[in-house]
Design a protein around this motif. Structure first.
Motif: not given
Length: 192
Positions: A30-37
């Protein structure tokens, strides 16, 4: 674990690196997906190989992980092979770990020095689940194994089930040895 070769396909290498970098940094999908949009499910499918990796994913994912695109595309640097754990002292034993946690299928190797004053066994010899293997490098080691009382000389090895009451100590001075213990033996010798 299968060896990684230079012929490893780029998409396989990137998926592996994605997972390695994310877990090493303690980040969730979830954190990486949010950062990568990107969608969390998209990232999950990319890591698992259920979605094709597109070139336009690389810059966003690299940025989300705080690495360059080259680092994401490249191989991970090999880990430092040296084991750098501090020795542990307990009950007249000093034990230096020679293996990392999780290595060797749960077995742990130690260099052990038995103090010269560890020469009197306890009234009741310990028994626990597991198997011990000891190799004497120098000094003379006393081994009580059930009803047997033995002196183990340098260059000799012993192997025994720890369901048998046992204890080891010094005969006439310090003893240096290598020991290999399963998880149960390690707990008893180091943490009990």
């Amino acid at each position: 674990m299968k060896a990684r070769t230079a012929e490893e396909p780029v998409d396989v290498r990137v998926r592996r690196r994605l997972r390695e970098l994310r877990t090493r940094q303690g980040l969730t999908l979830q954190q990486v997906a949010a950062r990568a949009s990107i969608d969390e499910s998209t990232l999950s499918r990319l890591e698992a190989g259920r979605r094709r990796l597109a070139l336009d994913h690389i810059p966003a994912l690299a940025g989300a992980l705080g690495v360059s695109a080259d680092e994401l595309l490249g191989s991970a640097p090999p880990p430092d092979p040296r084991v750098r754990a501090r020795p542990r002292r307990r009950w007249g034993l000093t034990m230096w770990p020679l293996t990392r946690r999780g290595a060797a299928g749960g077995l742990q190797a130690y260099k052990i020095v038995i103090d010269a004053d560890r020469d009197t066994p306890p009234k009741e010899l310990p028994v626990h689940e597991g198997h011990d293997w000891l190799y004497v490098l120098s000094g003379r080691m006393r081994l009580l194994l059930g009803e047997r009382d033995m002196v183990i000389e340098p260059g000799e090895a012993v192997e025994f089930t720890t369901w048998t009451p046992h204890w080891f100590g010094a005969v006439d001075g310090p003893v240096e040895l290598i020991g290999i213990f399963g998880p149960q033996g390690e707990r008893v010798h180091l943490h009990s």
